[in-house]
Write a protein that holds these residues in place. Structure first.
Motif, PDB file in Angstrom:
ATOM      1  N   VAL B 208      35.842  46.520  56.013  1.00 26.32           N
ATOM      2  CA  VAL B 208      36.692  47.699  55.785  1.00 26.32           C
ATOM      3  C   VAL B 208      37.655  47.414  54.643  1.00 26.32           C
ATOM      4  O   VAL B 208      37.831  46.274  54.220  1.00 26.32           O
ATOM      5  N   LEU B 209      38.271  48.488  54.184  1.00 25.21           N
ATOM      6  CA  LEU B 209      39.070  48.428  52.957  1.00 25.21           C
ATOM      7  C   LEU B 209      40.523  48.817  53.223  1.00 25.21           C
ATOM      8  O   LEU B 209      40.792  49.708  54.017  1.00 25.21           O
ATOM      9  N   HIS B 210      41.423  48.151  52.482  1.00 29.72           N
ATOM     10  CA  HIS B 210      42.845  48.507  52.562  1.00 29.72           C
ATOM     11  C   HIS B 210      43.059  49.964  52.129  1.00 29.72           C
ATOM     12  O   HIS B 210      43.806  50.694  52.735  1.00 29.72           O
ATOM     13  N   LEU B 211      42.422  50.302  51.010  1.00 31.71           N
ATOM     14  CA  LEU B 211      42.494  51.638  50.455  1.00 31.71           C
ATOM     15  C   LEU B 211      43.929  52.147  50.284  1.00 31.71           C
ATOM     16  O   LEU B 211      44.305  53.214  50.752  1.00 31.71           O
ATOM     17  N   ALA B 212      44.732  51.341  49.615  1.00 36.39           N
ATOM     18  CA  ALA B 212      46.061  51.823  49.223  1.00 36.39           C
ATOM     19  C   ALA B 212      45.865  53.034  48.319  1.00 36.39           C
ATOM     20  O   ALA B 212      44.963  53.046  47.481  1.00 36.39           O
ATOM     21  N   LEU B 213      46.693  54.051  48.495  1.00 31.76           N
ATOM     22  CA  LEU B 213      46.487  55.268  47.683  1.00 31.76           C
ATOM     23  C   LEU B 213      46.842  55.029  46.219  1.00 31.76           C
ATOM     24  O   LEU B 213      46.319  55.703  45.338  1.00 31.76           O
ATOM     25  N   GLU B 214      47.723  54.072  45.948  1.00 24.85           N
ATOM     26  CA  GLU B 214      47.895  53.655  44.547  1.00 24.85           C
ATOM     27  C   GLU B 214      46.893  52.530  44.291  1.00 24.85           C
ATOM     28  O   GLU B 214      47.072  51.422  44.786  1.00 24.85           O
ATOM     29  N   PRO B 215      45.835  52.794  43.515  1.00 26.30           N
ATOM     30  CA  PRO B 215      44.877  51.709  43.254  1.00 26.30           C
ATOM     31  C   PRO B 215      45.545  50.580  42.451  1.00 26.30           C
ATOM     32  O   PRO B 215      46.627  50.758  41.879  1.00 26.30           O
ATOM     33  N   ALA B 291      44.080  49.512  35.120  1.00 29.48           N
ATOM     34  CA  ALA B 291      44.363  50.369  36.281  1.00 29.48           C
ATOM     35  C   ALA B 291      43.024  50.790  36.864  1.00 29.48           C
ATOM     36  O   ALA B 291      42.214  51.413  36.183  1.00 29.48           O
ATOM     37  N   LEU B 292      42.781  50.405  38.089  1.00 29.81           N
ATOM     38  CA  LEU B 292      41.479  50.678  38.698  1.00 29.81           C
ATOM     39  C   LEU B 292      41.398  52.103  39.232  1.00 29.81           C
ATOM     40  O   LEU B 292      42.413  52.745  39.490  1.00 29.81           O
ATOM     41  N   THR B 293      40.160  52.550  39.414  1.00 29.53           N
ATOM     42  CA  THR B 293      39.914  53.803  40.112  1.00 29.53           C
ATOM     43  C   THR B 293      39.787  53.495  41.606  1.00 29.53           C
ATOM     44  O   THR B 293      39.676  52.336  42.005  1.00 29.53           O
ATOM     45  N   MET B 294      39.768  54.551  42.401  1.00 29.95           N
ATOM     46  CA  MET B 294      39.571  54.356  43.840  1.00 29.95           C
ATOM     47  C   MET B 294      38.261  53.611  44.106  1.00 29.95           C
ATOM     48  O   MET B 294      38.209  52.685  44.917  1.00 29.95           O
ATOM     49  N   GLU B 295      37.189  53.989  43.400  1.00 30.35           N
ATOM     50  CA  GLU B 295      35.899  53.333  43.624  1.00 30.35           C
ATOM     51  C   GLU B 295      36.003  51.831  43.383  1.00 30.35           C
ATOM     52  O   GLU B 295      35.463  51.027  44.152  1.00 30.35           O
ATOM     53  N   GLN B 297      38.368  49.860  43.822  1.00 26.93           N
ATOM     54  CA  GLN B 297      39.056  49.096  44.873  1.00 26.93           C
ATOM     55  C   GLN B 297      38.049  48.485  45.859  1.00 26.93           C
ATOM     56  O   GLN B 297      38.284  47.429  46.421  1.00 26.93           O
ATOM     57  N   PHE B 298      36.915  49.175  46.024  1.00 30.35           N
ATOM     58  CA  PHE B 298      35.890  48.678  46.954  1.00 30.35           C
ATOM     59  C   PHE B 298      35.238  47.393  46.444  1.00 30.35           C
ATOM     60  O   PHE B 298      34.562  46.697  47.189  1.00 30.35           O
ATOM     61  N   TYR B 299      35.389  47.099  45.147  1.00 30.49           N
ATOM     62  CA  TYR B 299      34.780  45.892  44.561  1.00 30.49           C
ATOM     63  C   TYR B 299      35.843  44.824  44.312  1.00 30.49           C
ATOM     64  O   TYR B 299      35.605  43.891  43.552  1.00 30.49           O
ATOM     65  N   THR B 300      37.033  44.974  44.875  1.00 26.89           N
ATOM     66  CA  THR B 300      38.119  44.061  44.520  1.00 26.89           C
ATOM     67  C   THR B 300      38.513  43.158  45.679  1.00 26.89           C
ATOM     68  O   THR B 300      38.452  41.942  45.563  1.00 26.89           O
ATOM     69  N   ILE B 301      38.912  43.756  46.789  1.00 31.06           N
ATOM     70  CA  ILE B 301      39.269  42.934  47.961  1.00 31.06           C
ATOM     71  C   ILE B 301      39.130  43.793  49.209  1.00 31.06           C
ATOM     72  O   ILE B 301      39.446  44.978  49.183  1.00 31.06           O
ATOM     73  N   THR B 302      38.643  43.194  50.289  1.00 28.86           N
ATOM     74  CA  THR B 302      38.413  43.936  51.528  1.00 28.86           C
ATOM     75  C   THR B 302      38.934  43.112  52.698  1.00 28.86           C
ATOM     76  O   THR B 302      39.431  42.007  52.505  1.00 28.86           O
ATOM     77  N   ARG B 303      38.778  43.623  53.900  1.00 27.48           N
ATOM     78  CA  ARG B 303      39.040  42.804  55.077  1.00 27.48           C
ATOM     79  C   ARG B 303      37.794  41.967  55.393  1.00 27.48           C
ATOM     80  O   ARG B 303      36.688  42.343  55.008  1.00 27.48           O
ATOM     81  N   HIS B 304      37.986  40.862  56.114  1.00 23.72           N
ATOM     82  CA  HIS B 304      36.865  40.000  56.483  1.00 23.72           C
ATOM     83  C   HIS B 304      36.014  40.637  57.586  1.00 23.72           C
ATOM     84  O   HIS B 304      36.530  40.879  58.680  1.00 23.72           O
ATOM     85  N   PRO B 305      34.724  40.847  57.353  1.00 25.82           N
ATOM     86  CA  PRO B 305      33.838  41.049  58.498  1.00 25.82           C
ATOM     87  C   PRO B 305      33.794  39.731  59.270  1.00 25.82           C
ATOM     88  O   PRO B 305      34.025  38.662  58.692  1.00 25.82           O
ATOM     89  N   SER B 306      33.505  39.813  60.562  1.00 24.30           N
ATOM     90  CA  SER B 306      33.539  38.578  61.349  1.00 24.30           C
ATOM     91  C   SER B 306      32.523  38.629  62.476  1.00 24.30           C
ATOM     92  O   SER B 306      32.129  39.705  62.939  1.00 24.30           O
ATOM     93  N   THR B 307      32.120  37.441  62.885  1.00 27.20           N
ATOM     94  CA  THR B 307      31.326  37.276  64.094  1.00 27.20           C
ATOM     95  C   THR B 307      32.076  36.287  64.970  1.00 27.20           C
ATOM     96  O   THR B 307      32.454  35.215  64.504  1.00 27.20           O
ATOM     97  N   PHE B 308      32.302  36.664  66.197  1.00 26.27           N
ATOM     98  CA  PHE B 308      33.151  35.895  67.104  1.00 26.27           C
ATOM     99  C   PHE B 308      32.350  35.640  68.378  1.00 26.27           C
ATOM    100  O   PHE B 308      32.047  36.557  69.128  1.00 26.27           O
TER     101      PHE B 308
END
Lengths: 162, 768
Positions: B208-215, B291-295, B297-308
């Motif tokens: 998943v993504l932080h998706l801050a509204l200010e890219p 200055a990035l676009t919203m799109e 942001q998806f290629y910059t940093i995300t949350r870690h997927p995990s297996t627990f």
């Protein structure tokens, strides 16, 4: 490929040189230093770029600058009283309700709320939620925003910018 | 009007009141400044050309068509970058990320080349004309598969050695494991052998993504004497250190200025666009804005997927005797702060329970996906999702009340946590009890009949704040008595400027709203480790408190100096006049705070002092599941936290509510869809975040009565706390409602419907 357009911006007659692909947010930021309407999603889905054109809210990131030729454009920067600089009731209500965190989406919400209350002076919760469902707030200040709309409605009814 | 109440607020008792945010007027009038809308004279815009393959050697980059577009200033590749920065690798934990891809690309979306132009439209058009050829290499996407090291993301690992607590990392070859954290307490094997019941489950979380509204946005303005960077950054001090290292310059030639942030949530930490902007400004010798676009942001940093994978032993009486946790963190192509997420969350992977035998293995893994970093909770929400779902499943299997099972096993004040630290000021029992009370847990729930079934669930959690970290603050008092605070905590919406002003006001007995907060600027605002991990109010709050006390002491000393009697309350302007003969001079107070810390033993992970404070949260949910469609409606969402004493109750409440809503999105629908490494829903049209209509009709937020005894005015951090328990509380409520258990996020209607069909022995076909 530039052309000159003339329009009314926050009550003042203005003109600008634009290219056909320029959008309204670029026009406001580049030519008029108005930064309150901001691009975020770039697809007209988040509401951060909301601007009123002839009294109706548009997504400034999709709305071509050429289309405001001859129109009346209102931005968040014009909402405070021009002579007293007092905030308008919607802006006051947003502060009272603590209806924002980072503030990036706030001008869009303030403008949409203004339009909502013009159309429905006494909105119920469902009306508020549906009317503002096109504006996104990643800080999640939605409960406070709903509260702000209710406060603003009361303030506007009371007729005095408290 | 509201702003009047700010002006008229009383002197004294500055902390503990709901002062509106100091910057409120700027935010409702559109005047608040953000980097994404800033411009400098003569500035060029950068548009990035990105990799289309997940792992490959770069054979060629053809920039000729792009260069020929009228208005293009220049096209830049890593060859140009290395002429100005010979070793252009950056990162907080590993120096592994190149400013632009060098020889290889490691994920789809990695920056490969940049077009510079005065007109951003020209730069964008030209960037689309760049053509790169790659020799594709095998790629690895799954965190568990990555651990077998058959496909390697990097040939050699390059640890940075920045963090004191990651000093034991050494360069390794032949592995995707950037860090493996171990915690060993007691003897889990023996305890499992002796346990009456043993349970084992596996839980997964999605990307998943932080998706801050200010890219993301950074502007660099470089010349031979120094570089100034305007940046949407949560950690200007770190950026300064890292840029200075890249340039081989002393820190005092690097200046980072940060206006307000349009959201951060962990995405704008450490170093993001700043290194690229700096390199481009060095190449172009002009200010350059990235200055990035919203799109993007998806290629910059995300949350870690995990297996627990989690395994628990329980004795006959219902006591948990052992817990073994194996966590795999999908860090993507560059480590960012993943190793620290792996270690710091690893400390509390066994949950808020008193367990004698604990075994934790937590692995940070490289994969060929967009990098993962910190996102509001530093791994804790992923772990709580697992251990609180697991705990509920155990209680149900043993036919124990899920609340009572938790109460029986919870970690009480004065008992040692799994790490060995004795727990103090952690209101675990109180937060759980308050949620249960609000849910009327003791009374039966109206479960509905027909297709719509109702259920409820609880979850609770603990987090150790990131330690050890340092904050410094300065305070200046002018000769007219007015006070200015210089601190590096970034106000990205959490209200830190207001809270810090309240602390200054409290110590100096002046109205908080009269305190001027200097915008972040590393030329004047002193060091701070970063605005992250709910650390600021505690760490910077202490530094600000100490700076204010220092200033207060100096006022008293000045009064003695000019012959004022002890206890004199001569107005400050008169005091300065007496001292300097006119309105002149300054009092400067300074404060530094760094908590005590004992690094964990690398072999056992044990330490008597892992954290200066514990964050505690509980959530409760009431849901309605439509068993014909799988649709889940959340009727009530309750969040109760221990944040010590709330210094600004209104801002604390918005933090709780906002954090819970953000986590609600990660729980119910947010998911980055990835096909062969390519994110296929990189826009707000295809990646949905919570909107007005997703807010549960009843949201209840509460802070329990608490004092953090070592905190500033009894306070501790709260920015992340409300995220912890939302996901398992809802999953537990879904099982309660309709008897199906979901073990992967998100809990969308399709997942629920598939589980219902599987339970009815009429499973649906595969997803793909």
């Amino acid at each position: 490929m530039t052309r000159t357009i003339s329009f009314t911006l926050n009550g003042e007659k203005v003109a600008a040189e634009i290219k056909p692909h320029h959008n309204l947010v670029e026009l406001l930021q580049r030519d008029f230093n108005l930064m309150g309407a901001r691009e975020s999603c770039g697809q007209g889905l988040c509401g951060c770029c909301t601007v009123l054109v002839n009294g109706a809210a548009v997504s400034g990131c999709l709305y071509l600058a050429a289309f405001v030729d001859g129109a009346e454009v209102t931005t968040v920067e014009s909402l405070a009283d021009p002579s007293t600089h007092n905030l308008n009731p919607v802006q006051e209500a947003f502060i009272e309700a603590g209806a924002f965190q980072c503030g990036y989406c706030t001008p869009g919400f303030v403008l949409m709320t203004t339009q909502l209350l013009d159309a429905h002076p006494d909105p119920d919760e469902d009306q508020i939620r549906h009317y503002l469902s096109g504006n996104l707030c990643r800080c999640g200040a939605y409960p406070e925003i709903v509260n702000a709309v209710k406060i603003a409605a009361r303030k506007r009814k009371a007729g005095a910018p408290a | 009007m509201a702003t009047n109440t700010m002006q008229d607020a009383p002197v004294g008792a500055q902390v503990g009141r709901s002062l509106p945010r100091l910057e409120a007027r700027d935010k409702v009038t559109g005047r608040a400044e953000y980097t994404h809308t800033m411009r400098l004279p003569g500035m060029l815009h950068a548009k990035i050309f990105r990799s289309t393959v997940a792992h490959g050697r770069i054979r060629s980059i053809d920039t000729s068509a792009a260069k020929n577009v009228p208005g293009v200033h220049r096209v830049v590749t890593s060859e140009d970058v290395r002429k100005v920065i010979p070793a252009p690798y950056y990162g907080p934990a590993f120096h592994d990320q190149p400013i632009l891809a060098i020889d290889k690309v490691h994920y789809v979306g990695e920056p490969v080349a940049v077009v510079l132009a005065a007109d951003p439209h020209v730069a964008e058009e030209a960037a689309q004309l760049i053509v790169a050829e790659y020799e594709e290499l095998p790629a690895i996407f799954d965190e568990v598969e990555a651990a077998d090291n058959k496909t390697l993301v990097h040939e050699e690992l390059k640890p940075a050695g920045t963090f004191a607590d990651l000093k034991h990392l050494k360069g390794r070859k032949g592995t995707n494991i950037a860090l493996d954290f171990k915690l060993r307490r007691g003897d889990v094997d023996k305890a499992f052998a002796e346990a009456a019941h043993v349970f084992e489950h596996t839980f997964r979380t999605q990307k998943v993504l932080h998706l801050a509204l200010e890219p993301f946005a950074s502007i660099a303005d470089w010349n031979e004497r120094g570089v100034t960077i305007y940046s949407a950054s949560q950690g200007p001090s770190f950026v300064r250190t890292e840029i200075a290292r890249l340039l081989g310059w002393p820190e005092n030639r690097v200046r980072i200025k940060v206006p307000y942030l349009g959201g951060g949530f962990g995405s704008k930490l450490y170093i993001k666009m700043e290194a690229l902007a700096t390199a481009l400004s060095m190449i172009a010798r002009r200010p350059v804005k990235v200055a990035l676009t919203m799109e993007e942001q998806f290629y910059t940093i995300t949350r870690h997927p995990s297996t627990f994978r989690i395994k628990t032993g329980v004795d006959k009486s219902g006591r948990i005797t052992a817990r073994k946790c194996e966590v795999y963190w999908n860090g993507g192509a560059y480590a960012d702060v993943g190793p620290r997420v792996t270690q710091k969350s690893g400390f509390t992977a066994s949950g808020p329970y008193d367990i004698d035998n604990v075994w934790v293995d937590s692995y940070a893994l490289y994969t060929n996906l967009p990098p993962a970093g910190a996102l509001r909770g530093f791994g804790i929400p992923q772990l709580v999702w697992g251990y609180e779902s697991h705990t509920d499943m155990i209680a149900r299997a043993l036919k124990l009340d899920p609340l009572e099972f938790r109460r029986k096993n919870l970690l009480r004040e004065g008992r040692p946590h799994a790490t060995g630290q004795v727990v103090q000021d952690a209101k675990l029992e109180a937060v759980l009890d308050r949620v249960a009370e609000r849910l009327n847990w003791g009374k039966p729930l109206e479960r509905g009949n027909g297709a719509v079934r109702r259920g409820r669930g609880v979850a609770f959690a603990i987090k150790a704040v990131i330690s050890p970290t340092t904050s410094v603050a300065n305070i200046t008092i002018a000769a007219d008595g007015s006070t200015t605070l210089y601190c590096g905590t970034v106000d990205m919406g959490q209200g830190s400027d207001t809270a810090m002003a309240q602390i200054v006001g409290e110590v100096l007995d002046i109205p908080a709203q009269s305190v001027r907060i200097v915008p972040r600027d590393t030329d004047v605002t002193p060091y701070d480790m970063g605005t992250l991990g709910s650390r600021s109010l505690f760490h910077m709050g202490h530094a600000v408190r100490l700076a204010a006390q220092d200033a207060r002491d100096k006022i008293k000393a000045m009064a003695r100096d000019v012959g004022e009697p002890e206890g004199s309350n001569i107005p400050l302007p008169e005091l300065f006049k007496k001292k300097y003969g006119m309105q002149a001079g300054n009092i400067v107070g300074t404060g530094t705070y760094k908590p005590d810390y004992v690094p964990p033993d690398p072999a056992t992970g044990l330490t008597p002092n892992v954290t200066p404070f514990w964050m505690c949260a509980a959530s409760g949910a009431e849901v309605e599941v439509d068993t014909e469609t799988g649709h889940v409606r959340i009727a009530r969402l309750i969040t109760v936290v221990d944040c010590g004493r709330p210094l600004n109750p209104k801002i604390v409440e918005t933090q709780i509510s906002g954090a819970a809503l953000m986590q609600l999105g990660f729980t119910m629908f947010e998911k980055m869809h990835i096909d062969a490494g390519q994110v296929t829903n990189a826009s707000l049209a295809d990646y949905k975040i919570p909107g007005m209509l997703d807010v549960p009709r009843v949201m209840e937020n509460e802070t329990v009565d608490a004092q953090q005894s070592n905190g500033p005015f009894g306070a501790k951090g709260v920015g992340e706390t409300a995220t912890f328990c939302v996901s398992p509380a809802i999953a537990n409520a879904i099982e309660d409602a309709c008897g199906v258990r979901l073990t992967s996020l998100p809990l969308n209607a399709e997942a629920v419907f598939r589980a219902l069909r599987a339970k009815a022995n009429t499973p649906l076909g595969d997803e793909e």
